[in-house]
Design an enzyme around this catalytic site. Structure first.
Site, PDB file in Angstrom:
ATOM      1  N   ASP A 132      40.070  41.746  37.803  1.00  0.00           N
ATOM      2  CA  ASP A 132      39.808  41.759  39.238  1.00  0.00           C
ATOM      3  C   ASP A 132      40.646  40.641  39.855  1.00  0.00           C
ATOM      4  O   ASP A 132      40.426  39.457  39.601  1.00  0.00           O
ATOM      5  CB  ASP A 132      38.305  41.542  39.474  1.00  0.00           C
ATOM      6  CG  ASP A 132      37.917  41.679  40.938  1.00  0.00           C
ATOM      7  OD1 ASP A 132      38.735  41.316  41.806  1.00  0.00           O
ATOM      8  OD2 ASP A 132      36.788  42.116  41.205  1.00  0.00           O
TER       9      ASP A 132
ATOM     10  N   LYS B  17      38.977  41.986  51.248  1.00  0.00           N
ATOM     11  CA  LYS B  17      39.213  40.546  51.297  1.00  0.00           C
ATOM     12  C   LYS B  17      40.643  40.246  51.781  1.00  0.00           C
ATOM     13  O   LYS B  17      40.998  40.638  52.864  1.00  0.00           O
ATOM     14  CB  LYS B  17      38.903  39.948  49.928  1.00  0.00           C
ATOM     15  CG  LYS B  17      37.549  40.411  49.352  1.00  0.00           C
ATOM     16  CD  LYS B  17      36.393  39.959  50.214  1.00  0.00           C
ATOM     17  CE  LYS B  17      35.002  40.328  49.744  1.00  0.00           C
ATOM     18  NZ  LYS B  17      34.742  41.580  49.126  1.00  0.00           N
TER      19      LYS B  17
ATOM     20  N   TYR C 164      31.637  38.513  40.469  1.00  0.00           N
ATOM     21  CA  TYR C 164      30.952  38.823  41.723  1.00  0.00           C
ATOM     22  C   TYR C 164      29.581  39.437  41.398  1.00  0.00           C
ATOM     23  O   TYR C 164      29.484  40.320  40.533  1.00  0.00           O
ATOM     24  CB  TYR C 164      31.807  39.786  42.557  1.00  0.00           C
ATOM     25  CG  TYR C 164      31.060  40.387  43.718  1.00  0.00           C
ATOM     26  CD1 TYR C 164      30.446  39.561  44.662  1.00  0.00           C
ATOM     27  CD2 TYR C 164      30.939  41.760  43.877  1.00  0.00           C
ATOM     28  CE1 TYR C 164      29.737  40.101  45.722  1.00  0.00           C
ATOM     29  CE2 TYR C 164      30.235  42.306  44.934  1.00  0.00           C
ATOM     30  CZ  TYR C 164      29.634  41.470  45.845  1.00  0.00           C
ATOM     31  OH  TYR C 164      28.923  42.000  46.899  1.00  0.00           O
TER      32      TYR C 164
ATOM     33  N   ARG D 233      40.236  64.680  50.673  1.00  0.00           N
ATOM     34  CA  ARG D 233      39.668  63.864  49.585  1.00  0.00           C
ATOM     35  C   ARG D 233      40.673  63.728  48.429  1.00  0.00           C
ATOM     36  O   ARG D 233      40.787  62.681  47.805  1.00  0.00           O
ATOM     37  CB  ARG D 233      38.331  64.465  49.109  1.00  0.00           C
ATOM     38  CG  ARG D 233      37.756  63.767  47.907  1.00  0.00           C
ATOM     39  CD  ARG D 233      36.285  64.060  47.605  1.00  0.00           C
ATOM     40  NE  ARG D 233      35.776  65.322  48.039  1.00  0.00           N
ATOM     41  CZ  ARG D 233      36.035  66.501  47.462  1.00  0.00           C
ATOM     42  NH1 ARG D 233      36.794  66.577  46.402  1.00  0.00           N
ATOM     43  NH2 ARG D 233      35.522  67.614  47.950  1.00  0.00           N
TER      44      ARG D 233
END
Ligand code: P1T
Length: 390
Positions: free
Chosen positions: A182, A207, A110, A57
């Site tokens: 973004d 994306k 978004y 992690r």
């Protein structure tokens, strides 16, 4: 000359950065970063983690290769990879904000990002004011004494509005605010917000960066070492990290980003041109068109216009739905930025969590269609649209 000095061009970095072959004793010279599945790393001495690795992690070699590559592509000093775009956003907000802080955000974002602000972070006493950030004076007016952060997308999702990133960055600096951009829609291939003065770049790597609609992920890229330290601490403490397998898939996908973005854009121009002359199409929104209200700004601050366009067809929502359901090659699906063309109706799909009156205010009509142009032969895409419009 060092390898890094030789890796100058975007496509070269996309292929090589973070994946330099390891020629040290015992290493095998892989030209592709291996998928390191070990969740923990043994050490010889209690106080000395082997090569800095302790637990998956906190740090994993495959994820590190991706973080290095994505940072190189945004010309950033630091990169962090997360399990989704929203995981990256959540980590950013928890790392840099506290109860009582305020955000000024673009009103066209978004839907999931708006939902995160309105339905999750509001419970922790973090308020947001949404403004039309294409008008910098509205951003300035919304700044309060407790404002800490400005959050924009450019081009925005789904209306493809463009904000003046450099002007908003100057404003953010003057008020000592963090500017988050973004950059999902243009990818680092077409736009570098950090060079325009942004503090942190966010990506949904699901994306264009991943590019093949087969891996969920998110990233944060930045230059400020203090923010990086906080973000890295929170990335580990919260735990929404990208897995080694998904890091590998994203590394594999991003290698062709330069080629793909050029083809996405070329196809988007052709589809926009076709739609513009079609009698059943009322409106076409694409930043590459001279008719786009911020076309000149898009041209000045980016090196391309991307592969996403939005349009409205004549009629009501049932007509829009019937058109979408008649398409055969173009997939009726959420998401964007994959090699395959994806089309959707934001009012009932990606932006259904945005209340109707807000959608209306922003301009997301019931018939607005968002099209993510894939890299298929564009003549086939146009033929599909033509048969579905009949
Ligand atoms: O889906 P995820 O990887 O968590 O990323 C969220 C996100 C963040 N920013 C932008 C600009 C986005 O478009 C998205 C996700 N968007 C869609 C799924 C969509 O269809 O618009």
């Amino acid at each position: 000359m060092s390898i890094k000095e030789l890796q100058q061009g975007f496509a070269t970095k996309a292929i090589h950065a973070g994946e330099d072959p390891d020629f040290r004793e015992g290493a095998t010279g892989d030209v592709v970063a291996p998928i390191h599945l070990s969740t923990t790393f043994a050490r010889e001495k209690v106080n000395v983690p082997t090569a800095g690795y302790e637990y998956v992690r906190s740090l994993n070699p495959t994820r590190k290769a991706l973080e290095t590559k994505l940072a190189a592509l945004e010309n950033a000093d630091y990169g962090l990879a997360f399990s989704s775009g929203l995981a990256a956003e959540t980590t950013l907000l928890t790392a840099l904000l506290k109860s009582g802080d305020h955000i000024v955000a673009f009103d066209d974002l978004y839907g999931g990002t708006k939902r995160l602000f309105n339905n999750i972070f509001n419970n922790y006493n973090i308020d947001v004011t949404f403004v039309d950030a294409t008008d910098v004076s509205l951003v300035e007016k919304a700044i309060l004494p407790q404002t800490r952060l400005i959050w924009i997308e450019s081009p925005s999702n789904p209306l493809l509005k463009i904000c003046d990133i450099a002007k908003i960055a100057t404003l953010a600096d003057a008020h000592k605010l963090v500017l988050v951009v973004d950059n999902t829609f243009l990818s680092p291939y077409f736009q570098k917000p950090l060079a325009l003065g942004a503090d942190i770049v966010v990506h949904s790597s699901t994306k264009y960066i991943g590019g093949h609609s087969d891996v969920l992920g998110g990233a944060l890229l930045l230059n400020n070492p203090d923010y990086y330290e906080k973000l890295q601490y929170h990335q580990n403490a919260i735990g929404a990290v990208l897995s080694p397998f998904d890091s590998y898939l994203t590394l594999r996908g991003v290698k062709t980003l330069a080629l793909r973005m050029e083809q996405h854009q070329q196809n988007a121009f052709s589809v926009a041109g076709y739609l513009l002359q079609h009698p059943k199409v009322k409106k076409v929104i694409y930043p590459g068109l001279e008719s786009h209200p911020q076309h000149a700004l898009a041209k000045a601050q980016s090196t391309g216009f991307g592969g996403i366009l939005s349009f409205e067809i004549a009629g009501n929502q049932s007509d829009a739905k019937a058109f979408l359901e008649r398409l055969r090659i173009i997939a009726l699906a959420e998401s964007l930025g994959g090699v395959e063309s994806l089309i959707e109706l934001p009012s009932v799909m990606t932006h259904s969590s945005v209340p109707k009156e807000i959608r209306k205010q922003v301009g997301i009509t019931d018939t607005l269609i968002r099209f993510s142009t894939g890299i298929e032969n564009v003549s086939d895409l146009i033929a599909d649209i033509e048969q579905a419009l009949k």
